[in-house]
Write a protein that holds these residues in place. Structure first.
Motif, PDB file in Angstrom:
ATOM      1  N   PRO A 126      -9.214 -13.204  -4.023  1.00  0.00           N
ATOM      2  CA  PRO A 126      -8.259 -12.458  -2.893  1.00  0.00           C
ATOM      3  C   PRO A 126      -8.457 -13.558  -1.509  1.00  0.00           C
ATOM      4  CG  PRO A 126     -10.181 -11.280  -3.186  1.00  0.00           C
ATOM      5  CD  PRO A 126     -10.334 -12.147  -4.562  1.00  0.00           C
ATOM      6  N   GLN A 139      -5.021  -5.076  -3.227  1.00  0.00           N
ATOM      7  CA  GLN A 139      -4.676  -6.121  -2.495  1.00  0.00           C
ATOM      8  C   GLN A 139      -3.674  -6.954  -3.226  1.00  0.00           C
ATOM      9  OE1 GLN A 139      -6.609  -9.904   0.008  1.00  0.00           O
ATOM     10  NE2 GLN A 139      -7.755  -8.205   0.156  1.00  0.00           N
ATOM     11  N   ASN A 142      -0.291  -5.594  -3.343  1.00  0.00           N
ATOM     12  CA  ASN A 142       0.363  -5.705  -2.294  1.00  0.00           C
ATOM     13  C   ASN A 142       0.677  -6.992  -2.018  1.00  0.00           C
ATOM     14  OD1 ASN A 142       0.054  -3.136  -1.402  1.00  0.00           O
ATOM     15  ND2 ASN A 142      -1.712  -3.475  -0.167  1.00  0.00           N
ATOM     16  N   GLN A 300       1.572  -1.569   4.352  1.00  0.00           N
ATOM     17  CA  GLN A 300       1.030  -2.962   4.393  1.00  0.00           C
ATOM     18  C   GLN A 300       2.311  -4.180   4.953  1.00  0.00           C
ATOM     19  OE1 GLN A 300      -2.252  -3.945   5.135  1.00  0.00           O
ATOM     20  NE2 GLN A 300      -2.512  -1.707   5.226  1.00  0.00           N
ATOM     21  N   LEU A 304       1.341  -7.631   6.401  1.00  0.00           N
ATOM     22  CA  LEU A 304       1.273  -8.811   5.668  1.00  0.00           C
ATOM     23  C   LEU A 304       2.344  -9.511   5.903  1.00  0.00           C
ATOM     24  CD1 LEU A 304       0.389  -7.381   2.036  1.00  0.00           C
ATOM     25  CD2 LEU A 304      -0.925  -8.863   3.490  1.00  0.00           C
TER      26      LEU A 304
END
Length: 551
Positions: A126, A139, A142, A300, A304
């Motif tokens: 990540p 994550q 996402n 997000q 993001l």
């Protein structure tokens, strides 16, 4: 009379010589450079990618966010009820057919390549936080949703809407140059228009070639898994030659018997494979996480979407992922834009944007959850349950990204049949992508002709195959990413200008509609109506002299 000048050029019966020759010469120079100066080309591609992504990554991020903001604005604005065509026109395709074609535009080689591999990759590495944790899993989903979500379809939607508006509403050619008519006027038929269409050709060519290159890498991985065929550049070039030949045969069959039929078959295979994975996989987890993933993504999407790694120092994660994706989708946007524009006549702007933004991503998000989410779930369960053996998906991604989906299928019954089906699907997407891209590029190089000659389409299909082979030989995935980023940058500038031009056109259009309504309300004299009728009609449909004709 002003028009897009087209004529014969050697064996090609109908081309816009400035666009065709400039595009062909630039692409030929690229092929020669990559083929005969392999090591130098690899170094140049890498440096060009690093320069554009590191220096102008913020610009790609700005452009894609502007397209999303403008899409949302148009949904709620007074322009939303303007139709792509005459104001009293009905949609050319019913809602079911339109959704089906949007679905086909949203699925491709990239989805088969990254649908399993990308969530796994972000899970094990990540950009922020601890690897292979629950936080890393969330994550990963996402980020994957970001790269295939609202921003992507906002890019496609803006290009498609601009093309559809100026083609159906103003009567201009279905070419990128037409979208700049409010700014350039008749100059779109001169050098400025040629430059814009050439940039679109260049971007489309390298965007599609990137996808074709990824497809060949994955086909080779599948053949290695099924039959033990070596995974190397020689096999990959042979595959490119074979599939490009299939693409040529499909082109000769025509749109209805070739591209459309193959697309229908592949959509059926896609639904079958997705249903199989959902039903025989962790069904409850897939549906539970599907809704949770959407919620996390919406929560997000703004941070993001605007993240630029500004506080991570010299980190370059985004240049390999988010910036690459934005450049890739921008390169694809002329191709997808023309396709979506052609099927959307008669829809209001509000209906068009809602459909383009929401319908494809629902299907894409379900696919990523079923394949990538399930793969991450298996790795998480193996980590906490000592009785469960790891399926080895993370190791597969580390060894060969394209092999991830084939490794995942080992957890399901009928593994060999499923992997064989995936290889067939990749080949079919390769063929239909090449066919469709050749068709769009030929339209752009023939002045917006909606039915360009087959000989020209064959030329561009062959060119795509050669460039894909050259890029793979000159640096593999890195060279493909570099080509997308560098070719996408100039067209990102065009998209910004295009959005401003669209707002100018819509503002003028809305003023005409308002004047017409006032004319009926106040019951102005017939003489006054007659005096203004021609001018209003010209603004809405474009003067006859602006429509392309043969020389």
């Amino acid at each position: 009379m002003d028009h897009v000048k087209v004529g014969r050029l050697g064996p090609f019966p109908r081309v816009s010589k400035p666009v065709f020759l400039t595009s062909a010469i630039l692409i030929l120079a690229f092929i020669i450079f990559g083929a005969f100066f392999n090591e130098l080309a690899s170094e140049v591609f890498g440096q060009a990618k690093a320069f554009v992504s590191m220096r102008f990554g913020w610009f790609f991020i700005l452009v894609v966010n502007l397209t999303l903001v403008m899409s949302i604005y148009l949904i709620f604005s007074r322009y939303g009820d303007i139709r792509l065509g005459h104001q009293n026109e009905t949609p050319e395709y019913n809602i079911v057919s339109w959704i089906g074609m949007l679905f086909s535009a949203g699925i491709g080689i990239g989805l088969l390549y990254w649908g399993t591999a990308e969530p796994l990759y972000h899970f094990m590495a990540p950009p922020l936080g601890e690897p292979e944790s629950i936080a890393a899993a969330k994550q990963a989903m996402n980020i994957s949703f970001l790269h295939y979500g609202l921003h992507v379809w906002a890019i496609y939607g803006m290009v498609a809407l601009s093309l559809a508006y100026f083609h159906y509403r103003r009567g201009l050619p279905l070419a990128i140059r037409s979208t700049l008519y409010p700014l350039l006027g008749k100059k779109i038929y001169g050098p400025m228009g040629h430059i814009v269409d050439t940039l679109a050709v260049f971007g489309t060519m390298f965007g599609v070639v990137t996808t074709l290159g990824l497809g060949v890498l994955q086909i080779n991985s599948g053949l290695e898994s099924l039959f033990g065929i070596p995974n190397n550049i020689t096999v990959q070039i042979i595959l490119i030659a074979f599939i490009t030949m299939l693409a040529g045969l499909s082109l000769l069959m025509g749109l209805d018997k070739g591209i459309k039929r193959l697309s229908d078959i592949n959509i059926f295979f896609t639904i079958v494979l997705l249903s199989f994975v959902i039903i025989l996989g962790p069904t409850q987890f897939i549906f539970n996480s599907f809704f949770e993933n959407i919620g996390n993504y919406l929560h997000q999407v703004i941070p993001l979407g605007l993240w630029t790694e500004s506080y991570e120092g010299e980190a370059n994660w985004q240049s390999s992922w988010t910036v690459f994706y934005w450049a890739w989708w921008i390169s694809w946007s002329p191709f997808v834009g023309v396709f979506v524009a052609r099927i959307s006549r008669g829809r209001t702007i509000r209906e068009f944007i809602l459909g383009v933004l929401l319908i494809p991503i629902t299907i894409l998000f379900l696919w990523f959850t079923a394949f990538g989410g399930s793969a991450v779930h298996m790795e998480l369960m193996a980590a906490v349950d000592p009785n469960m053996v790891s399926p080895g998906l993370v190791e597969a991604v580390k060894a060969d990204t394209g092999s991830a989906i084939f490794k995942l299928m080992e957890s399901y019954p009928f593994t060999a049949a499923l992997n064989g089906l995936i290889v067939v699907m990749i080949v079919l997407w390769f063929v239909t992508s090449s066919d469709s891209a050749s068709f769009v590029i030929d339209m752009l190089t023939s002045g917006g002709d909606t039915n360009p000659p087959k000989i020209q389409r064959l030329f561009w299909a062959g060119t795509e195959g050669v460039i894909a082979a050259v890029l793979l030989a000159a640096g593999g995935l890195g060279a493909l990413q570099a080509a997308s980023i560098v070719s996408g940058f100039p067209f990102a500038v065009v998209i910004v200008i295009m959005m401003y031009s669209l707002l100018r056109g819509l503002s003028r259009d809305r003023l005409i509609l308002y004047r017409n309504q006032q004319r009926f309300i106040t019951e102005e004299s017939a003489e006054h109506n007659s005096a203004n009728e021609f001018r209003d009609e010209e603004l809405l449909t474009g003067p006859p002299s602006l429509k392309p004709t043969d020389e």
